[in-house]
Design a protein around this motif. Structure first.
Motif, PDB file in Angstrom:
ATOM      1  N   VAL A 183      34.161  42.557  41.156  1.00  0.00           N
ATOM      2  CA  VAL A 183      35.040  41.716  40.832  1.00  0.00           C
ATOM      3  C   VAL A 183      35.779  40.882  41.646  1.00  0.00           C
ATOM      4  N   PHE A 184      36.202  40.537  42.051  1.00  0.00           N
ATOM      5  CA  PHE A 184      37.234  39.442  42.532  1.00  0.00           C
ATOM      6  C   PHE A 184      38.841  40.433  41.767  1.00  0.00           C
ATOM      7  N   PRO A 185      39.511  40.960  42.712  1.00  0.00           N
ATOM      8  CA  PRO A 185      40.492  41.500  42.278  1.00  0.00           C
ATOM      9  C   PRO A 185      41.600  40.504  42.190  1.00  0.00           C
ATOM     10  N   GLY A 186      41.260  38.972  41.776  1.00  0.00           N
ATOM     11  CA  GLY A 186      42.625  38.301  41.314  1.00  0.00           C
ATOM     12  C   GLY A 186      41.950  37.213  40.641  1.00  0.00           C
ATOM     13  N   LYS A 187      42.613  36.237  40.648  1.00  0.00           N
ATOM     14  CA  LYS A 187      42.091  35.744  39.463  1.00  0.00           C
ATOM     15  C   LYS A 187      41.654  33.574  39.653  1.00  0.00           C
ATOM     16  N   ILE A 188      40.356  33.614  39.755  1.00  0.00           N
ATOM     17  CA  ILE A 188      39.589  32.520  39.919  1.00  0.00           C
ATOM     18  C   ILE A 188      39.420  31.348  38.881  1.00  0.00           C
ATOM     19  N   GLU A 189      39.603  30.146  39.182  1.00  0.00           N
ATOM     20  CA  GLU A 189      39.394  28.987  37.856  1.00  0.00           C
ATOM     21  C   GLU A 189      38.927  27.684  38.554  1.00  0.00           C
ATOM     22  N   GLN A 190      38.299  27.087  37.710  1.00  0.00           N
ATOM     23  CA  GLN A 190      37.787  25.900  38.394  1.00  0.00           C
ATOM     24  C   GLN A 190      38.231  24.662  38.118  1.00  0.00           C
ATOM     25  N   LEU A 230      35.659  34.575  52.482  1.00  0.00           N
ATOM     26  CA  LEU A 230      37.003  34.120  51.402  1.00  0.00           C
ATOM     27  C   LEU A 230      37.434  35.591  50.284  1.00  0.00           C
ATOM     28  N   ARG A 231      37.008  36.437  49.887  1.00  0.00           N
ATOM     29  CA  ARG A 231      37.137  37.514  49.682  1.00  0.00           C
ATOM     30  C   ARG A 231      37.992  38.179  50.044  1.00  0.00           C
ATOM     31  N   LEU A 269      29.905  23.651  41.672  1.00  0.00           N
ATOM     32  CA  LEU A 269      31.425  23.806  41.260  1.00  0.00           C
ATOM     33  C   LEU A 269      30.988  25.098  40.218  1.00  0.00           C
ATOM     34  N   ALA A 270      30.537  25.236  39.895  1.00  0.00           N
ATOM     35  CA  ALA A 270      30.601  26.263  38.089  1.00  0.00           C
ATOM     36  C   ALA A 270      29.842  27.576  38.739  1.00  0.00           C
ATOM     37  N   THR A 271      28.844  27.650  40.083  1.00  0.00           N
ATOM     38  CA  THR A 271      27.895  28.283  40.423  1.00  0.00           C
ATOM     39  C   THR A 271      29.257  28.641  40.986  1.00  0.00           C
ATOM     40  N   MET A 272      29.641  28.185  41.893  1.00  0.00           N
ATOM     41  CA  MET A 272      30.740  28.973  43.318  1.00  0.00           C
ATOM     42  C   MET A 272      31.607  29.991  42.503  1.00  0.00           C
ATOM     43  N   ALA A 273      32.189  29.303  41.635  1.00  0.00           N
ATOM     44  CA  ALA A 273      33.724  30.119  41.064  1.00  0.00           C
ATOM     45  C   ALA A 273      32.841  30.965  40.073  1.00  0.00           C
ATOM     46  N   TYR A 274      30.811  30.988  40.078  1.00  0.00           N
ATOM     47  CA  TYR A 274      30.867  32.379  38.815  1.00  0.00           C
ATOM     48  C   TYR A 274      30.729  33.279  40.292  1.00  0.00           C
ATOM     49  N   LEU A 275      30.575  32.996  41.538  1.00  0.00           N
ATOM     50  CA  LEU A 275      30.082  33.895  42.472  1.00  0.00           C
ATOM     51  C   LEU A 275      31.097  34.268  42.861  1.00  0.00           C
ATOM     52  N   SER A 276      32.215  33.520  42.579  1.00  0.00           N
ATOM     53  CA  SER A 276      33.256  34.148  44.085  1.00  0.00           C
ATOM     54  C   SER A 276      34.031  35.256  42.958  1.00  0.00           C
ATOM     55  N   GLN A 277      33.507  34.930  41.767  1.00  0.00           N
ATOM     56  CA  GLN A 277      34.276  35.867  40.208  1.00  0.00           C
ATOM     57  C   GLN A 277      33.609  37.229  40.119  1.00  0.00           C
ATOM     58  N   PHE A 278      32.979  37.063  40.753  1.00  0.00           N
ATOM     59  CA  PHE A 278      31.653  38.120  39.990  1.00  0.00           C
ATOM     60  C   PHE A 278      30.392  38.694  41.325  1.00  0.00           C
ATOM     61  N   ASP A 279      30.246  39.423  42.132  1.00  0.00           N
ATOM     62  CA  ASP A 279      29.586  39.866  43.543  1.00  0.00           C
ATOM     63  C   ASP A 279      28.931  41.252  42.891  1.00  0.00           C
TER      64      ASP A 279
END
Length: 341
Positions: free
Chosen positions: A58-65, A20-21, A43-53
């Motif tokens: 850090v994901f170079p964009g905006k991730i929301e849940q 995805l990234r 879902l909350a953990t999925m969103a968090y680990l998508s944003q921060f790795d």
């Protein structure tokens, strides 16, 4: 296809999240679109680990849940939390290709469950148990042109296979290979524990991943023979896990059919990068593994480590980001496969 190719990810672990990234950093981002993710985690953990790795930043964009979705740069990706392929409404999701990234399915009757549940095509992020367990095993840059579009189940091979096949192909075409011995120095994986524990049937993998160098079994030799059948019976391999988070290397020992010098080998390998643009790279700087973190190439040949010893013996060293390079090849194969159906 006139519209973006619809991809779904099954299994949102290291490779799933990297896929995805990687898409958001890829020139393929306008041709491929991730429309769904199936992952048992919340879902909350999925969103968090998508944003921060911890590995890729850090994901170079905006991730929301959302209520039942991830919203990435304003676009919704539907999320389900099934543990079995049959529990996902793939027909409603309507993906063109499901990227099977859980690592749980390598036998044909197991992968067929996705097809039976409504997936039109499955790209598996590991080798099939045998060549007949999949319709094709593809290493992008080597045999992707053989895809017809009629396949239902395709394997993206392994990160090590993607790294070594172009190198061995070049050596065999130029000089001929009598024998090859491959030693993979691989970063730790999640089938190893942080501290000793009852974690795996392989007793070595019960040992702490971050305190020891751990030999493990590998199917790399079989993977090479599957893609380069002319080398059948000529390749042996072993793998050693080393206590780093990411980036791996392959120490390549070959017996060529003729004598060659290190400068001649390096000249060939440097030239080969032109035949595999975006897949092979070459460097002779004094590197450490961290230099290749987040590198999208399948392999980077370290010319400073090339050695020869007469009688056709040669030793090469190949770096690769086992997460990021492989995730990019999943996207490449998805794109070229979609052009044929």
């Amino acid at each position: 296809m006139s519209r973006p190719v619809r991809l779904a990810i099954n299994g949102y672990g290291r490779i799933g999240r990297c896929v995805l990234r990687a898409l958001y950093e890829s020139p393929l981002k306008d041709r491929l679109q991730i429309v769904g993710i199936n992952e048992p985690a919340d879902l909350a953990t999925m969103a968090y680990l998508s944003q921060f790795d911890s590995t890729h930043g850090v994901f170079p964009g905006k991730i929301e849940q959302g209520a039942d979705c991830l919203i990435i740069n304003g676009r919704e990706i539907q999320v389900s939390h099934a543990r079995m392929p049959e529990e996902v409404d793939w027909v409603k999701l309507a993906p063109d290709i499901v990227l099977e990234c859980s690592g749980r399915y390598s036998a044909r009757h197991e992968i067929q469950r996705f097809i039976d549940a409504g997936c039109p095509r499955v790209l598996v992020s590991q080798p099939g148990n045998s060549a007949t367990d999949v319709d094709a095993t593809v290493v992008f840059g080597i045999n992707h042109d053989a895809l017809s579009g009629h396949e239902r189940i395709v394997s993206n091979a392994s990160c090590t296979t993607n790294a070594i096949i172009p190198v061995l192909s070049e050596l065999d075409n130029a000089y001929g290979i009598d024998h090859a011995f491959l030693t993979t120095l691989h970063s730790v994986m999640n089938d190893q524990p942080l501290i000793d524990g009852y974690h795996h049937a392989d007793l070595r993998r019960t040992r702490s991943a971050m305190q020891s160098i751990v030999p493990v079994a590998t199917g790399l030799a079989q993977g090479v023979e599957r893609l380069l059948p002319q080398l059948a019976g000529k390749v042996q391999a072993k793998a050693i896990r080393v206590p780093i988070l990411n980036v791996s290397a392959i120490d390549v020992m070959v017996k060529l059919t003729c004598d060659v010098t290190a400068p001649q080998l390096n000249a060939l390998l440097m030239e080969s990068t032109n035949r595999y643009p975006g897949l092979l790279s070459y460097s002779n700087h004094p590197h450490a593994s961290i230099d290749f973190n987040h590198n999208p190439h399948s392999a980077i040949i370290d010319g400073s480590q090339t050695r020869t010893n007469g009688d056709g013996f040669a030793n090469l060293f190949v770096w690769f980001d086992n997460e990021w390079g492989f995730a990019n090849r999943m996207l490449d194969v998805s794109a070229v496969w979609s052009e044929r159906f």
